[in-house]
Design a protein around this motif. Structure first.
Motif, PDB file in Angstrom:
ATOM      1  N   GLU A 546       0.788  -1.187  -0.202  1.00  0.00           N
ATOM      2  CA  GLU A 546       0.032   0.044   0.079  1.00  0.00           C
ATOM      3  C   GLU A 546       0.858   1.316   0.059  1.00  0.00           C
ATOM      4  O   GLU A 546       1.751   1.366   0.952  1.00  0.00           O
ATOM      5  N   LEU A 547       0.733   2.267  -0.692  1.00  0.00           N
ATOM      6  CA  LEU A 547       1.580   3.399  -1.229  1.00  0.00           C
ATOM      7  C   LEU A 547       0.529   4.538  -1.048  1.00  0.00           C
ATOM      8  O   LEU A 547      -0.565   4.766  -1.598  1.00  0.00           O
ATOM      9  N   VAL A 548       0.885   5.684  -0.268  1.00  0.00           N
ATOM     10  CA  VAL A 548       0.345   6.907  -0.123  1.00  0.00           C
ATOM     11  C   VAL A 548       1.155   7.956  -0.490  1.00  0.00           C
ATOM     12  O   VAL A 548       2.093   8.173   0.337  1.00  0.00           O
ATOM     13  N   GLU A 549       0.917   8.464  -1.466  1.00  0.00           N
ATOM     14  CA  GLU A 549       1.544   9.707  -1.891  1.00  0.00           C
ATOM     15  C   GLU A 549       1.696  11.123  -1.260  1.00  0.00           C
ATOM     16  O   GLU A 549       0.508  11.209  -0.439  1.00  0.00           O
ATOM     17  N   GLN A 550       2.885  11.657  -0.975  1.00  0.00           N
ATOM     18  CA  GLN A 550       2.951  12.842  -0.085  1.00  0.00           C
ATOM     19  C   GLN A 550       1.905  14.022  -0.416  1.00  0.00           C
ATOM     20  O   GLN A 550       1.611  14.499  -1.643  1.00  0.00           O
ATOM     21  N   GLY A 551       1.214  14.392   0.483  1.00  0.00           N
ATOM     22  CA  GLY A 551      -0.019  15.241   0.200  1.00  0.00           C
ATOM     23  C   GLY A 551      -1.027  14.912  -0.603  1.00  0.00           C
ATOM     24  O   GLY A 551      -2.021  15.780  -1.032  1.00  0.00           O
ATOM     25  N   PRO A 564      -0.491  -4.152   4.254  1.00  0.00           N
ATOM     26  CA  PRO A 564      -1.684  -4.432   4.928  1.00  0.00           C
ATOM     27  C   PRO A 564      -2.127  -5.904   4.979  1.00  0.00           C
ATOM     28  O   PRO A 564      -2.793  -6.474   5.739  1.00  0.00           O
ATOM     29  N   ILE A 565      -1.543  -6.666   3.853  1.00  0.00           N
ATOM     30  CA  ILE A 565      -1.707  -7.889   3.877  1.00  0.00           C
ATOM     31  C   ILE A 565      -0.450  -8.822   3.368  1.00  0.00           C
ATOM     32  O   ILE A 565      -0.006  -8.692   2.396  1.00  0.00           O
ATOM     33  N   ALA A 571      -3.514 -19.495   9.382  1.00  0.00           N
ATOM     34  CA  ALA A 571      -3.143 -20.146  10.758  1.00  0.00           C
ATOM     35  C   ALA A 571      -1.561 -20.051  10.676  1.00  0.00           C
ATOM     36  O   ALA A 571      -0.821 -20.371  11.792  1.00  0.00           O
ATOM     37  N   ASP A 572      -0.810 -19.840   9.643  1.00  0.00           N
ATOM     38  CA  ASP A 572       0.613 -19.517   9.588  1.00  0.00           C
ATOM     39  C   ASP A 572       0.903 -18.170  10.374  1.00  0.00           C
ATOM     40  O   ASP A 572       0.349 -17.023   9.987  1.00  0.00           O
ATOM     41  N   PRO A 573       1.854 -18.329  11.153  1.00  0.00           N
ATOM     42  CA  PRO A 573       2.241 -16.927  11.974  1.00  0.00           C
ATOM     43  C   PRO A 573       2.904 -15.899  11.060  1.00  0.00           C
ATOM     44  O   PRO A 573       2.891 -14.721  11.409  1.00  0.00           O
ATOM     45  N   SER A 574       3.284 -16.255   9.974  1.00  0.00           N
ATOM     46  CA  SER A 574       3.988 -15.266   9.138  1.00  0.00           C
ATOM     47  C   SER A 574       2.873 -14.380   8.259  1.00  0.00           C
ATOM     48  O   SER A 574       3.434 -13.433   7.551  1.00  0.00           O
ATOM     49  N   THR A 575       1.706 -14.838   8.387  1.00  0.00           N
ATOM     50  CA  THR A 575       0.911 -14.015   7.649  1.00  0.00           C
ATOM     51  C   THR A 575       0.085 -12.972   8.538  1.00  0.00           C
ATOM     52  O   THR A 575       0.336 -12.854   9.664  1.00  0.00           O
ATOM     53  N   TYR A 576      -0.435 -11.831   7.891  1.00  0.00           N
ATOM     54  CA  TYR A 576      -0.819 -10.523   8.388  1.00  0.00           C
ATOM     55  C   TYR A 576      -2.038 -10.153   7.620  1.00  0.00           C
ATOM     56  O   TYR A 576      -2.010 -10.018   6.257  1.00  0.00           O
ATOM     57  N   PHE A 577      -3.154  -9.783   8.167  1.00  0.00           N
ATOM     58  CA  PHE A 577      -4.499  -9.356   7.481  1.00  0.00           C
ATOM     59  C   PHE A 577      -4.852  -8.145   8.381  1.00  0.00           C
ATOM     60  O   PHE A 577      -6.035  -7.707   8.701  1.00  0.00           O
ATOM     61  N   ALA A 578      -3.874  -7.051   8.315  1.00  0.00           N
ATOM     62  CA  ALA A 578      -4.188  -5.678   8.805  1.00  0.00           C
ATOM     63  C   ALA A 578      -4.670  -5.538  10.240  1.00  0.00           C
ATOM     64  O   ALA A 578      -5.167  -4.918  10.390  1.00  0.00           O
ATOM     65  N   GLY A 579      -4.177  -6.501  10.902  1.00  0.00           N
ATOM     66  CA  GLY A 579      -4.810  -6.741  12.271  1.00  0.00           C
ATOM     67  C   GLY A 579      -6.132  -7.373  12.673  1.00  0.00           C
ATOM     68  O   GLY A 579      -6.348  -7.505  13.790  1.00  0.00           O
ATOM     69  N   TYR A 580      -6.404  -7.788  11.452  1.00  0.00           N
ATOM     70  CA  TYR A 580      -7.902  -8.363  11.626  1.00  0.00           C
ATOM     71  C   TYR A 580      -7.659  -9.734  12.125  1.00  0.00           C
ATOM     72  O   TYR A 580      -6.806 -10.593  12.154  1.00  0.00           O
ATOM     73  N   ASP A 581      -8.664 -10.304  12.907  1.00  0.00           N
ATOM     74  CA  ASP A 581      -8.842 -11.701  13.441  1.00  0.00           C
ATOM     75  C   ASP A 581      -8.768 -12.703  12.478  1.00  0.00           C
ATOM     76  O   ASP A 581      -9.542 -12.711  11.523  1.00  0.00           O
ATOM     77  N   LYS A 582      -7.449 -13.378  12.451  1.00  0.00           N
ATOM     78  CA  LYS A 582      -7.108 -14.198  11.357  1.00  0.00           C
ATOM     79  C   LYS A 582      -8.088 -15.478  11.411  1.00  0.00           C
ATOM     80  O   LYS A 582      -8.182 -16.240  10.191  1.00  0.00           O
ATOM     81  N   ALA A 583      -8.793 -15.873  12.380  1.00  0.00           N
ATOM     82  CA  ALA A 583      -9.880 -16.887  12.374  1.00  0.00           C
ATOM     83  C   ALA A 583     -10.859 -16.735  11.521  1.00  0.00           C
ATOM     84  O   ALA A 583     -11.541 -17.715  11.122  1.00  0.00           O
ATOM     85  N   ALA A 584     -11.035 -15.416  11.223  1.00  0.00           N
ATOM     86  CA  ALA A 584     -12.322 -15.235  10.331  1.00  0.00           C
ATOM     87  C   ALA A 584     -11.965 -14.798   8.766  1.00  0.00           C
ATOM     88  O   ALA A 584     -12.795 -14.500   8.111  1.00  0.00           O
ATOM     89  N   VAL A 585     -10.591 -15.018   8.440  1.00  0.00           N
ATOM     90  CA  VAL A 585     -10.201 -14.520   6.832  1.00  0.00           C
ATOM     91  C   VAL A 585      -9.919 -15.945   6.131  1.00  0.00           C
ATOM     92  O   VAL A 585      -9.905 -16.843   6.778  1.00  0.00           O
TER      93      VAL A 585
END
Length: 699
Positions: A546-551, A564-565, A571-585
């Motif tokens: 995710e990229l957010v340009e200056q201004g 973000p993802i 179930a793999d600890p190396s995954t990430y879903f923007a902090g959402y509960d991984k049990a629901a994704v």
């Protein structure tokens, strides 16, 4: 879907992701089995973390102009190709406002079924399949009577990018589709080897590459669409690798690098190769990215010695006369032999622009956007009115780019505005990205564990490569930079990424999202190790950048970024879903293409699921409390890849391309691994999915 999925046996051997080895051969020429083309000694983020922050400072971005496609009356009516050539639909260039609701469909479970599976309450249908008639009077597919003439009038093979442009209110539209590559084993009866193909069959394959333009009509006011049939189909068109003429534009047009014996002026190319993803412009044209063009050439061993390093940087073999897996097109057209025509390869790897509303118009290859293995290009309008295109170079350890036009976009449907806008991509400034993490290097250990600040994030700068005819890379002219853009990126120490593919801005926030598909070589052997933007060794599953340009200014030269993802099994600890509960994704692997609905949800298609299930289409909110709640929307048939996707502006239809169904080692036309969609043998096809109650898809 409530029944327990029935798993199909694995017939082939998996490649470095979840791709079958047959796909690896035909899709990219076994790229993962060859040395990484990027042999530059650029520092990666682990070496420079905290050493270089933004030169101009970075602030949070606000809203920017972005492309929003509507099928709800936003387009101008066009009655004929002649009229369309003067006035085509003007696409809105500003962001939609409002609050997005949650995704309401029930997620599809992973499966290995040989069918297209969609959620309860939805239906789907095939829109166009390989061999369907495109031009009036074209015959239907008969695999025993294939000719180049027939195929040049029929829907091509292995559809990838899908664009749907409104034609007459909300009842008619133009479908524009890329045909990336062919799989001759699944096309021709009695296939034995590529070398044994007849020249006639080679020409059929060449005609099956390129693009199709097909007029569609809505079915009974629903979200379903079907091709218009009849004798008068003025917009329908086939563009092929076999014979279609393209014009070069921009600073490299006419340069020595593009000149050949057949085109001594260096201004005209024949055909387009390996067209992967793309985008739709605010002025109603389609951009198509030429990607793995290297696999179509032989004779690199006989090219001039000084040219060989440049060819090799693009994955072209310079040691073998006929590289393994070569398509042998030089037997049909000598130009594919680099020993005889060493500059022919330079005429591919560009962004192609096609005007679907003017079927007599000549497609163009825009050199100002650089030459690389383009996944695609997506355009937005910046605050100052200039057009900005974002692009990824789909290779391990290659780069992210953006282009900023010199001229400003003119809104409106007038013929003058359209003629002006058709020149926007011919001149501008090309940049490459350099990104820096904000965590100590020791916290990025290759495991995917989040650093102590709880996020993979940092800052970045856009490094100027060329502006108009002025090069900013020492020792390279503007034509050099644009023809050998990878080498220019190497020279300015751009950041090596994990296969940057589709890059697209959000319709609501203006933030830009890039799919990093995977990189099985990250941290392996002498290859670059993990960094904060590419945090896992042997990255099989990929991530979203995710990229957010200056201004909020898309022409800015600095930005912030985050991941973000980080894909894989939740179930793999190396995954990430923007902090959402991984049990629901939903589990997701190998993101490829990204798109947005008008509610601002991010849709992600996958290519090469390394988790052992079929590929699919996923959606997630990217703002608010539902950010990171990823849900699988559909799965494609066995052996297939999900391409596209495209969500119409009224959110009533989701288009997707089902590419290479049944592409499994050992399969053939006579012994298919998939019989989708017609029950006989596998055919790539474009499908549309809609809600049965007529409501918006997703939310």
């Amino acid at each position: 879907m409530t029944e327990r999925p029935r798993l199909l046996p694995l017939l082939g051997q998996a490649g470095h992701s979840g791709r079958d080895s047959m796909t690896c051969l035909y899709r990219c020429g076994n790229a993962c089995d060859h040395p990484v083309p990027n042999k530059s000694d650029n520092p990666y983020l682990g070496d420079v973390v905290n050493a270089e922050m933004s030169r101009r400072g970075v602030v949070r971005a606000g809203a920017v102009g972005a492309l929003v496609l509507g099928l709800g009356g936003t387009a101008a009516a066009t009655a004929s190709p002649a009229a369309a050539a003067e006035v085509a639909p003007a696409m809105p260039g500003t962001l939609k406002k409002g609050k997005a609701g949650p995704l309401t469909f029930k997620a599809i479970p992973p499966n290995r079924l040989d069918n297209l599976i969609v959620p309860n309450g939805y239906d789907s249908a095939v829109v166009m399949r390989w061999g369907d008639p495109v031009l009036p009077g074209a015959p239907g597919l008969d695999v025993t009577k294939q000719t180049a003439k027939r195929q040049s009038a029929q829907f091509g093979y292995n559809n990838d990018f899908v664009g749907v442009l409104p034609l007459r209110g909300d009842r008619r539209a133009l479908l524009v589709v890329n045909h990336e590559y062919t799989n001759e084993e699944l096309m021709f009866p009695g296939f034995t080897s590529l070398e044994a193909l007849t020249v006639d069959q080679v020409e059929v394959a060449m005609a099956a590459h390129g693009l199709s333009v097909v007029e569609l009509e809505r079915v009974d006011g629903t979200g379903q669409w079907q091709p218009v049939r009849g004798r008068h189909l003025p917009y329908n068109r086939r563009i092929t690798a076999l014979a279609t003429s393209f014009a070069f534009t921009g600073p490299a047009a006419g340069s020595a690098w593009l000149r050949t014996a057949a085109d001594p002026k260096g201004t005209t190319a024949i055909g387009t190769l390996n067209n992967c993803s793309g985008g739709v412009t605010p002025w109603g044209t389609v951009l198509s990215g030429e990607e793995n063009f290297n696999q179509y050439f032989v004779g690199g061993d006989g090219a001039p010695e000084a040219l060989k390093p440049k060819l090799a940087r693009y994955g072209i073999s310079t040691t073998a006369r006929v590289p393994a897996g070569s398509r042998r097109w030089e037997r049909a057209q000598e130009r594919f032999d680099l020993a005889k025509h060493p500059h022919e390869a330079h005429r591919f790897g560009w962004i192609v622009e096609v005007d679907p509303f003017d079927p007599e118009s000549r497609p163009r290859k825009h050199t100002a956007l650089g030459r690389l293995k383009h996944e695609g290009a997506n355009v937005i309008v910046a605050k100052n009115g200039k057009v900005v295109a974002y692009m990824g170079d789909d290779e391990r350890f290659d780069y992210l780019y953006k282009f900023v036009s010199d001229k400003k976009y003119l809104p409106g449907d007038s013929a003058y505005a359209r003629r002006h806008n058709l020149t926007l991509l011919e001149s501008g400034t090309l940049y490459v990205a350099k990104v820096t993490g904000d965590s100590p290097a020791g916290e990025i250990d290759g495991s995917g564990k989040l650093p102590s600040d709880g996020a993979f994030d940092g800052t970045g700068t856009w490094i100027k490569l060329v502006s108009g005819n002025r090069s900013y890379v020492p020792g390279m002219t503007a034509a050099d930079v644009l023809t050998f853009t990878r080498l220019a990126g190497d020279a300015v120490l751009a950041t090596k990424m994990d296969r940057p593919e589709d890059v697209q801005p959000s319709l609501r926030t203006g933030k830009v999202y890039a799919a990093m598909t995977n990189n099985s070589n990250r941290g392996v052997g002498t290859n670059p190790g993990p960094d904060e933007a590419n945090p896992r060794n042997a990255n099989k599953h990929g991530h979203i950048f995710e990229l957010v340009e200056q201004g909020g200014d898309n022409t800015a030269e600095s930005f912030t970024w985050s991941l973000p993802i980080v894909c894989g099994d939740p179930a793999d600890p190396s995954t990430y879903f923007a902090g959402y509960d991984k049990a629901a994704v939903s589990p997701i692997s190998c993101p490829d293409n990204v798109a947005f609905d008008s509610a601002g949800n991010l849709w992600i298609s996958t290519d090469g699921n390394a988790l052992g299930a079929n590929d699919g289409l996923f959606a997630t909110a990217i703002e608010g409390s539902e950010r990171g709640h990823l849900k699988q929307f559909l799965t494609v048939p066995y052996g297939a890849e999900t391409c596209g996707p495209f969500i119409t502006g009224d959110d009533r239809s989701v288009f997707a391309a089902v590419q290479h169904p049944g592409e499994i080692t050992g399969a053939s036309l006579e012994k298919p691994a998939s019989t989708w969609p017609d029950g006989d043998f596998a055919k790539p096809a474009v499908v549309v999915t809609w809600r049965l109650d007529g409501g918006p898809v997703g939310s």
